[in-house]
Design a protein around this motif. Structure first.
Motif, short mmCIF file in Angstrom:
data_model
loop_
_atom_site.label_atom_id
_atom_site.label_comp_id
_atom_site.label_asym_id
_atom_site.label_seq_id
_atom_site.Cartn_x
_atom_site.Cartn_y
_atom_site.Cartn_z
N ASP A 1 0.83 -1.21 0.00
CA ASP A 1 0.00 0.00 0.00
C ASP A 1 0.86 1.26 0.00
O ASP A 1 0.54 2.24 -0.68
CB ASP A 1 -0.93 0.01 1.22
N TRP A 2 1.97 1.22 0.74
CA TRP A 2 2.86 2.39 0.78
C TRP A 2 3.49 2.61 -0.59
O TRP A 2 3.60 3.77 -1.05
CB TRP A 2 3.95 2.17 1.83
N CYS A 3 3.92 1.56 -1.26
CA CYS A 3 4.49 1.69 -2.61
C CYS A 3 3.46 2.25 -3.58
O CYS A 3 3.78 3.11 -4.42
CB CYS A 3 5.00 0.34 -3.09
N THR A 4 2.22 1.78 -3.48
CA THR A 4 1.17 2.28 -4.38
C THR A 4 0.93 3.76 -4.15
O THR A 4 0.77 4.53 -5.11
CB THR A 4 -0.13 1.48 -4.14
N ALA A 5 0.92 4.18 -2.87
CA ALA A 5 0.68 5.59 -2.54
C ALA A 5 1.80 6.49 -3.06
O ALA A 5 1.56 7.67 -3.36
CB ALA A 5 0.53 5.75 -1.04
N HIS A 6 3.00 5.95 -3.17
CA HIS A 6 4.14 6.75 -3.62
C HIS A 6 4.54 6.42 -5.06
O HIS A 6 5.61 6.82 -5.52
CB HIS A 6 5.34 6.53 -2.70
N ASP A 7 3.66 5.71 -5.78
CA ASP A 7 3.87 5.38 -7.19
C ASP A 7 5.20 4.66 -7.39
O ASP A 7 5.98 4.98 -8.30
CB ASP A 7 3.82 6.67 -8.04
N LEU A 8 5.45 3.68 -6.52
CA LEU A 8 6.66 2.88 -6.61
C LEU A 8 6.29 1.41 -6.78
O LEU A 8 5.21 0.98 -6.36
CB LEU A 8 7.52 3.04 -5.34
N SER A 9 7.18 0.65 -7.39
CA SER A 9 6.92 -0.77 -7.60
C SER A 9 7.21 -1.56 -6.33
O SER A 9 8.28 -1.42 -5.74
CB SER A 9 7.78 -1.30 -8.76
N ALA A 10 6.24 -2.40 -5.95
CA ALA A 10 6.44 -3.24 -4.77
C ALA A 10 7.03 -4.59 -5.14
O ALA A 10 7.71 -5.23 -4.33
CB ALA A 10 5.11 -3.44 -4.04
N LEU A 11 6.76 -5.05 -6.36
CA LEU A 11 7.22 -6.35 -6.81
C LEU A 11 7.55 -6.31 -8.31
O LEU A 11 6.61 -6.31 -9.13
CB LEU A 11 6.15 -7.41 -6.53
N PRO A 12 8.79 -6.15 -8.72
CA PRO A 12 9.96 -6.12 -7.83
C PRO A 12 10.19 -4.74 -7.24
O PRO A 12 9.85 -3.73 -7.88
CB PRO A 12 11.11 -6.52 -8.76
N ALA A 13 10.77 -4.69 -6.07
CA ALA A 13 11.11 -3.44 -5.41
C ALA A 13 12.62 -3.24 -5.46
O ALA A 13 13.38 -4.21 -5.42
CB ALA A 13 10.63 -3.45 -3.96
#
Length: 341
Positions: free
Chosen positions: A20-32
């Motif tokens: 959820d934090w990655c989505t909020a900051h427009d970052l990829s969670a998988l892969p991170a």
């Protein structure tokens, strides 16, 4: 199947928080990326045990998908261990001051100076020595704007040079390029003599441009051993972690050798021939006495007299060996005949 459903129940809350934090900051969670994971840890202060659990969960999610875990990064390690980060920062400052004093011209001091400078800069990132020894040319990149080196290996090792090195007046990018100039020159002209002439000239730009010649060989070892004469292996093996540790320790203790070419010893007197000082200029260390050449001629004449009959002696030994071999062969034949009877 989502990553959340593939994780054990106890880990799903942690993964959902990260996702959820990655989505909020427009970052990829998988892969991170390691930077994303480090930012996540910084945005959610917690005890070290909690942080370690979060890192383990994110790493497990990547492992289940066959992706490189971002946990194997100096940025993440720094976020997990503040005390270690402070020690690395202090070490980086010391190493930066040492690198600033290393020679960049003169033979062979500059050759060792350029290599050791890169070793010290890489050590300032906090990378273990075993990781430094495994580095290939293509594992290290740089950013000219920020004057930063980035280490990014195929096995997931990630690191960057700290600001403390640049604060000591050292350019990590220039340190990398100076050593790559040496590698590039040797790649094109595998001659220690030619390299010595370039570095002995006393110009820091004597090898300018040769760093580009090594770019097509990104899989070759970045660091290599050097003998006391300035020779490097034709087929460069990786330098050992023990050697890297010795180099870093010697510089930290101000006990690194000056790397002057050693004097040569002959007979009962010392003949230094020619020695090199730190600037790469020649200077005689010991004068030969007036009887040196007479004693040398007399010694060679005596050797000629005493060894004149060596050929006949060796011929006699060969004849005796042949005779013994024939007798042994005859004995074996007799034993074989006796067995048949």
């Amino acid at each position: 199947m989502t990553a959340t459903s593939m994780l054990p129940q106890r880990d799903r809350h942690t993964w959902t928080l990260f996702e959820d934090w990655c989505t909020a900051h427009d970052l990829s969670a998988l892969p991170a990326t390691p930077q994303t994971l480090a930012l996540f840890l910084g945005a959610h202060p917690a005890a070290n045990t909690t942080h370690r659990r979060r890192v383990a969960v994110v790493g497990a999610a990547h492992d289940r998908y066959g992706l490189t875990s971002p946990a194997r990064s100096e940025a993440v390690r720094a976020a997990l261990d503040i005390a270690r980060t402070e020690r690395v920062h202090e070490l980086a400052s010391k190493l930066g001051n040492i690198v600033a004093q290393l020679p960049t011209s003169g033979w062979p001091a500059a050759l060792f100076g350029r290599r050791d400078a890169l070793i010290l800069v890489l050590a300032s990132t906090g990378l273990p020595y075993t990781h430094i020894t495994d580095l290939r040319v293509g594992d290290v990149s740089y950013d000219l704007t920020g004057d930063v080196l980035y280490v990014d290996t195929a096995t997931g090792i990630c690191a960057r040079t700290p600001r403390a090195v640049a604060a000591a007046g050292v350019s990590p990018v220039l340190v990398l390029r100076r050593w790559c100039e040496v590698l590039g020159f040797l790649n094109r002209y595998p001659s220690t003599t030619m390299l010595a002439e370039r570095l002995r000239a006393g110009s820091e730009t004597a090898l300018s441009g040769y760093d580009q010649g090594i770019l097509p060989h990104g899989d070759r070892p970045l660091l290599t051993s050097i003998d006391r004469w300035g020779h490097t292996p034709l087929i460069a093996p990786t330098i050992s972690a023990h050697a890297v540790a010795d180099i870093v320790t010697a510089h930290l203790r101000d006990a690194a050798p000056d790397h002057l070419l050693p004097a040569r010893a002959t007979g009962s007197s010392i003949e230094s021939g020619i020695a090199l000082d730190a600037s790469g200029s020649y200077s005689p260390a010991v004068r030969l006495d007036t009887q040196y050449y007479k004693r040398g001629i007399a010694a060679r004449a005596a050797a000629h007299t005493h060894l004149g009959s060596i050929t006949s002696v060796l011929d006699d030994v060969e004849d005796r060996a042949t005779s013994l071999l024939a007798a042994l062969s005859e004995l074996l034949d007799d034993l074989a005949d006796a067995d048949e009877c």
